[in-house]
Write a protein that holds these residues in place. Structure first.
Motif, PDB file in Angstrom:
ATOM      1  N   CYS A  74    -120.540   6.289 -81.900  1.00 41.53           N
ATOM      2  CA  CYS A  74    -120.612   4.881 -82.341  1.00 41.53           C
ATOM      3  C   CYS A  74    -121.200   3.994 -81.238  1.00 41.53           C
ATOM      4  O   CYS A  74    -122.021   3.106 -81.505  1.00 41.53           O
ATOM      5  CB  CYS A  74    -119.225   4.395 -82.725  1.00 41.53           C
ATOM      6  SG  CYS A  74    -118.555   5.166 -84.220  1.00 41.53           S
ATOM      7  N   LEU A  75    -120.770   4.280 -80.004  1.00 37.97           N
ATOM      8  CA  LEU A  75    -121.313   3.508 -78.896  1.00 37.97           C
ATOM      9  C   LEU A  75    -122.802   3.769 -78.717  1.00 37.97           C
ATOM     10  O   LEU A  75    -123.576   2.856 -78.405  1.00 37.97           O
ATOM     11  CB  LEU A  75    -120.566   3.852 -77.601  1.00 37.97           C
ATOM     12  CG  LEU A  75    -119.083   3.457 -77.560  1.00 37.97           C
ATOM     13  CD1 LEU A  75    -118.447   3.982 -76.284  1.00 37.97           C
ATOM     14  CD2 LEU A  75    -118.914   1.947 -77.652  1.00 37.97           C
ATOM     15  N   GLN A  76    -123.235   4.996 -78.934  1.00 37.47           N
ATOM     16  CA  GLN A  76    -124.661   5.323 -78.838  1.00 37.47           C
ATOM     17  C   GLN A  76    -125.466   4.588 -79.915  1.00 37.47           C
ATOM     18  O   GLN A  76    -126.600   4.161 -79.667  1.00 37.47           O
ATOM     19  CB  GLN A  76    -124.856   6.826 -78.959  1.00 37.47           C
ATOM     20  CG  GLN A  76    -124.295   7.616 -77.792  1.00 37.47           C
ATOM     21  CD  GLN A  76    -124.363   9.106 -78.022  1.00 37.47           C
ATOM     22  OE1 GLN A  76    -125.081   9.575 -78.901  1.00 37.47           O
ATOM     23  NE2 GLN A  76    -123.591   9.882 -77.234  1.00 37.47           N
ATOM     24  N   LEU A  77    -124.865   4.424 -81.084  1.00 41.74           N
ATOM     25  CA  LEU A  77    -125.560   3.676 -82.139  1.00 41.74           C
ATOM     26  C   LEU A  77    -125.738   2.205 -81.738  1.00 41.74           C
ATOM     27  O   LEU A  77    -126.811   1.622 -81.941  1.00 41.74           O
ATOM     28  CB  LEU A  77    -124.765   3.775 -83.442  1.00 41.74           C
ATOM     29  CG  LEU A  77    -125.346   3.004 -84.639  1.00 41.74           C
ATOM     30  CD1 LEU A  77    -126.725   3.546 -84.993  1.00 41.74           C
ATOM     31  CD2 LEU A  77    -124.413   3.086 -85.850  1.00 41.74           C
ATOM     32  N   VAL A  78    -124.704   1.616 -81.153  1.00 43.67           N
ATOM     33  CA  VAL A  78    -124.824   0.215 -80.718  1.00 43.67           C
ATOM     34  C   VAL A  78    -125.858   0.098 -79.603  1.00 43.67           C
ATOM     35  O   VAL A  78    -126.664  -0.854 -79.578  1.00 43.67           O
ATOM     36  CB  VAL A  78    -123.443  -0.302 -80.265  1.00 43.67           C
ATOM     37  CG1 VAL A  78    -123.577  -1.724 -79.728  1.00 43.67           C
ATOM     38  CG2 VAL A  78    -122.447  -0.274 -81.410  1.00 43.67           C
TER      39      VAL A  78
END
Length: 997
Positions: A833-837
């Motif tokens: 999820c952090l990589q998507l942001v």
């Protein structure tokens, strides 16, 4: 002539000057002057003081020169204990002071005074240099002028003292200034009749007494006569010199009287023979000229007498400018031509009062015009109301130097602006049926009760009315400005014409002078003849010399006056008022009767060029003020609605409508008034800041609630969010339009496809993507809040990062949501999820960069800091996954023993946990990240295995124990490489053996 004891033979004069005899004059001190002590540290006055006869004039302190041989208290050197030790005492207390102050007290010498410096000859050098010349002159005078009869000073002094003693024998009553024998008391004192018999008889005693009294009085008389004779003898030279000077002066006075009598006789003959006839002719000429002037004055008085009725007639027809011109002309005639006329002594004050009345009437008329012009209905298409009347009023105000008339217009403008808002609100309220105007009285409360659509319509209506309002003001001020510029141009042209005519008159005067010189030149001009006679008669008239010049210059001013009258008549006719023929005729007759040379032109009564230029600038400033007033009134409307925070609760689209309306009004007023007013923009910016604050707080609160309820499990991705992500990939950084309810919806998918990559996400991240798209949409709609929105979005992203870190890595979800444990799957999901942001942060940055000015690019550094924080968080999650396996390896491999059967139970457990780890993260993380993670886990495994083998003493020696370890390692390698996407993973297992040395 002898001098007194204290006098000097050198004559005294003022300080630093020399008398008529060439002697240097010594300055004499004033009788009342007092000497003062010099400052303590300066040199003392060592010069001897001249005796003045008064002790107060001398310094009370010691003098080094005068008192050098006299003993004073300052010469005392006996100490106090020695003075107190009296040998006559029975018991000598020799230690009265020494026992307390020490033995050195009685033997210590007195220190020299700091206030009395050592006096040397150098201190007198300056004084000797100053008095050397005077001393030489004094000695020379003593040699040249010796004392009379070679009497020495002691003899004179003795004689003086002797005479003084003799005079003291004379009773004081004879020396009194009020001595009169008519006084009975004085007579009885001088002649004591008590010595004589009362009966009148005479005896020997009475005769002796009278003889004694007579001898005494004779003796007193002789003493006084001797004293007088002595004084006369001392001053005989001066008496003889005065008498000789008196005789000489009388002789000269007699000669002068004879000469004056002769001159007067000759002058009387010349006056009788040569002057009386010509002077009589000049007198007759002046008399005739005076009669002509008197006739002209009488006609002028008859014309001035008609001024008041004519002014009243002009005021009845509102012809203010014509009345003012007539008053100014009459006042000037009274001051120049009719000054001192007794019958007109009150006319000047009456005209001043009338002029003040006209001033008030003009100001009142301009106020009425301004009020009617600014408050008229907006349905009227004409921009300027009664243009001719406005021009006439402005001309009259300038004529009277009422340069503050723009302040009146400004005040009326403010009142009209308030009325515009009031009318618009009342009109809008009247169209709303469900509003009780009896209960809600205030306009602000009525605007707050309106719905947004109603209030927005009211705001647009106010904007339209203010645009028309400013358009009319600009047209009116343009007319006023044109009148001011016309007056300024007329004054400049008049001055140029006057200067050219003055040059022409000068040339004509030179030509006339040349003609007069050619014609004869011996005859006097009439003005000079009149001046000569009037001076002889003891009179003087200022216009005697200027009469000819006035007559010769009558033609030129009359033309100028005619032109001025024509301009005045033109401006009066432009005022739009009708005048009766009788008033016009009377005004013409009165004006023509007044002298044209004595009147002042309109340009002379107008303000100066500097004042007119200032008025023109004030007109432009008044237009700026009108723009500011309009914006301020609109701000009131905006703030009245925003008082109950209703503007903060608007949706983004509604606030965008308000922003666009305000921006359009501001641009129209800037184009109309050339003025950038900031009040309305500032109020909108303030509301925008509040809107942004509320907007941000709502979404931050929503995100916090989502994170607190998130169970950190993979969520399904609805088709709506996939479409949203696809639109972002196509470059549309905005929220897509909602599809109709009847359209078919696709099934949700397990992963979110972004640029060909699969992202396993939680539901909170999907909503986070929609939230920051809402931020971007607000920036698109309201560019003025870009910087504020950027900082708020950065704060939102930081909040998501920090809160997710607290919930997962910090295990806060165990208490908040109730999770039993934080699994590796939870960690991998958070990392993804952090990589998507992080993937979308550059896109957001590029979008905001297009909305910022180049000087604001520094604010974009927030995104760099956020990206670093997110990457650090991802790295911490990866390290956490490796740490989980590292702890497992340490716990399992610490029990490892090299013995059959093979593969060992320890290696079987390791391979089982590795398979579980792979199963948990394989579907969440991409293949590259999975391989990198397992390489780090394999490195940790090799480190712990190498440490255990070293502890067991198993080495790479080809023995049976090495063979058993090789079997376990082969089993581990086979199982790890059997996992998906790890087939080609290079485990490099030989590193577990110690290198041979």
């Amino acid at each position: 002539m002898a001098s007194g004891p204290g006098s000097s033979p050198v004559a005294q004069a003022s300080a630093g000057s020399s008398g008529p005899d060439g002697f240097f004059r010594k300055p004499r001190e004033a009788a009342g002057s007092s000497r003062h002590y010099r400052p303590p540290r300066s040199l003392p006055d060592v010069c001897p003081k001249e005796p003045t006869g008064e002790a107060r004039g001398l310094c009370e302190g010691p003098s080094v020169v005068a008192d050098q041989h006299r003993w004073t208290v300052y010469n005392s050197k006996v100490n106090l204990p020695a003075a107190l030790n009296d040998p006559r005492l029975a018991k000598r207390e020799s230690d009265f002071f020494t026992k307390t102050w020490g033995l050195d007290f009685t033997e210590t010498e007195v220190m020299p005074s700091f206030y009395l410096p050592n006096i040397t000859a150098e201190h007198f050098s300056e004084y000797l240099q100053e008095t050397a010349q005077r001393e030489k002159i004094h000695e020379r005078c003593k040699n040249i002028c010796p004392n009379k009869d070679d009497l020495s000073v002691p003899n004179i002094t003795n004689n003086h003292d002797k005479a003084k003693e003799e005079l003291e024998q004379v009773p004081k009553i004879f020396m009194r200034p009020d001595f009169v024998l008519n006084d009975p008391a004085t007579f009885n004192t001088v002649l004591p009749w008590s010595h004589f018999s009362v009966a009148g008889g005479k005896n020997s005693r009475d005769g002796a007494s009278s003889r004694l009294l007579q001898e005494k009085l004779s003796h007193y008389l002789d003493v006084v006569e001797v004293s007088i004779a002595r004084q006369i003898s001392l001053r005989s030279e001066a008496f003889f010199h005065a008498m000789s000077s008196q005789h000489e002066l009388q002789d000269r006075l007699r000669e002068t009287a004879v000469a004056v009598a002769t001159l007067r006789a000759r002058t009387a003959v010349m006056d009788r023979v040569m002057c009386r006839g010509p002077l009589q002719a000049l007198k007759d000429t002046v008399t005739r000229s005076n009669c002509a002037k008197l006739h002209g004055k009488l006609k002028l008085m008859a014309a001035v007498q008609q001024t008041q009725p004519t002014v009243q007639l002009l005021l009845s027809t509102s012809e203010f400018v014509g009345a003012l011109e007539l008053i100014a002309t009459t006042k000037e005639v009274l001051q120049q031509e009719l000054q001192g006329i007794h019958s007109f002594r009150h006319l000047g004050s009456q005209l001043c009062e009338m002029e003040k009345l006209i001033d008030k009437m003009i100001v009142a008329d301009f106020t009425t015009y301004s009020r009617s012009d600014l408050n008229r209905s907006f349905e009227d298409d004409s921009q300027v109301l009664e243009k001719d009347r406005l021009q006439s009023l402005v001309f009259g105000l300038l004529r009277q130097r009422k340069l503050d008339f723009l302040d009146i217009y400004s005040e009326e403008m403010m009142q009209a602006a308030k009325g515009i808002v009031r009318q618009c609100v009342l009109r809008s309220v009247s169209q709303i049926e469900d509003m009780d105007t009896d209960t809600v009285v205030k306009l602000q409360d009525q605007m707050r009760l309106m719905k947004f659509s109603q209030w927005f319509e009211l705001l647009q209506n106010v904007f339209e009315h203010f645009v028309l309002f400013l358009t009319r003001i600009k047209a009116t001020l343009s007319v006023i400005r044109n009148v001011v510029l016309e007056v300024l141009d007329s004054c400049q042209r008049s001055r140029m014409a006057d200067s050219s005519s003055a040059i022409a008159d000068g040339n004509c005067g030179e030509n006339e002078d040349e003609d007069e010189e050619d014609s004869g030149g011996s005859s006097l001009r009439p003005g000079e003849a009149e001046l000569a006679y009037l001076t002889h008669e003891g009179l003087f008239i200022s216009d005697a010399l200027n009469e000819a010049e006035r007559r010769s210059s009558t033609a030129a001013p009359s033309k100028t006056q005619t032109q001025t009258r024509a301009e005045t008549s033109g401006s009066d006719s432009a005022s739009g008022t009708t005048e009766s023929s009788s008033s016009r005729e009377q005004t013409t007759n009165t004006a023509s009767s007044l002298p044209t040379g004595g009147t002042t032109s309109i340009e002379d009564l107008m303000p100066s060029d500097l004042e007119l230029g200032r008025v023109a600038n004030n007109i432009q400033e008044l237009l700026y003020t009108a723009s500011d007033i309009s914006h301020d009134r609109c701000v009131k409307v905006l703030l009245a609605k925003a008082k109950d925070c209703s503007l903060e609760r608007l949706s983004s689209a509604e606030f965008v409508c308000v922003s666009r309306a305000v921006e359009g009004f501001v641009k129209e007023t800037e184009a109309l008034c050339s003025r950038r007013s900031v009040s309305l923009r500032g109020a909108l910016q303030s509301q925008a800041n509040r809107f942004v604050h509320r907007f941000h707080e709502e979404r931050k609160t929503k995100l916090s609630l989502l994170l607190d309820n998130e169970r950190w499990k993979q969520a399904e991705v609805p088709a709506e969010f996939q479409h949203l992500v696809d639109s972002i990939a196509d470059g549309h950084i905005t929220l897509p339009e909602r599809k109709p309810a009847g359209t078919e919806e696709k099934k949700p998918s397990d992963f979110l496809l972004v640029d060909g990559q699969k992202y396993a996400v939680v539901g909170t991240v999907l909503l986070l993507i929609r939230i920051f798209l809402e931020y971007c949409q607000c920036v698109n709609d309201i560019p003025s809040i870009t910087t504020d929105m950027l900082t708020r979005l950065a704060d939102l992203l930081k909040h998501f990062n920090s809160r997710s870190c607290q919930l997962v890595l910090g295990a806060g979800a165990l208490q908040v949501v109730g999770l039993k444990t934080i699994t590796t799957k939870n960690l991998a999901l958070v990392s993804r999820c952090l990589q998507l942001v992080v993937h979308y942060i550059p896109i957001i940055r590029a979008h905001f960069e297009t909305k910022l000015q180049p000087k604001q690019y520094s604010i974009l550094r927030h995104f760099d800091h956020i990206t670093k924080d997110y990457n650090d968080h991802i790295a911490e999650i990866s390290a956490k996954l490796v740490a989980i396996m590292d702890g497992l390896f340490e716990r399992v491999l610490s029990k490892y023993e090299v013995k059959a059967p093979m593969p060992s139970l320890c290696f079987r457990n390791v391979c089982k946990q590795m398979a579980k780890m792979h199963e948990a993260i394989h579907d969440l993380l991409p293949e590259e990240q999975t391989q990198m993670l397992f390489l780090r886990i394999n490195t940790s495994f090799k480190m712990h295995l190498k440490r255990q083998l070293s502890r067991l003493g198993v080495i790479n020696d080809g023995g049976p124990q090495q063979g058993l370890v090789v079997v376990d390692v082969a089993f581990y390698t086979e199982n790890v490489q059997a996992l998906r996407s790890l087939e080609r993973l290079d485990l490099n297992m030989p590193e577990i053996w110690e290198q041979k040395r």
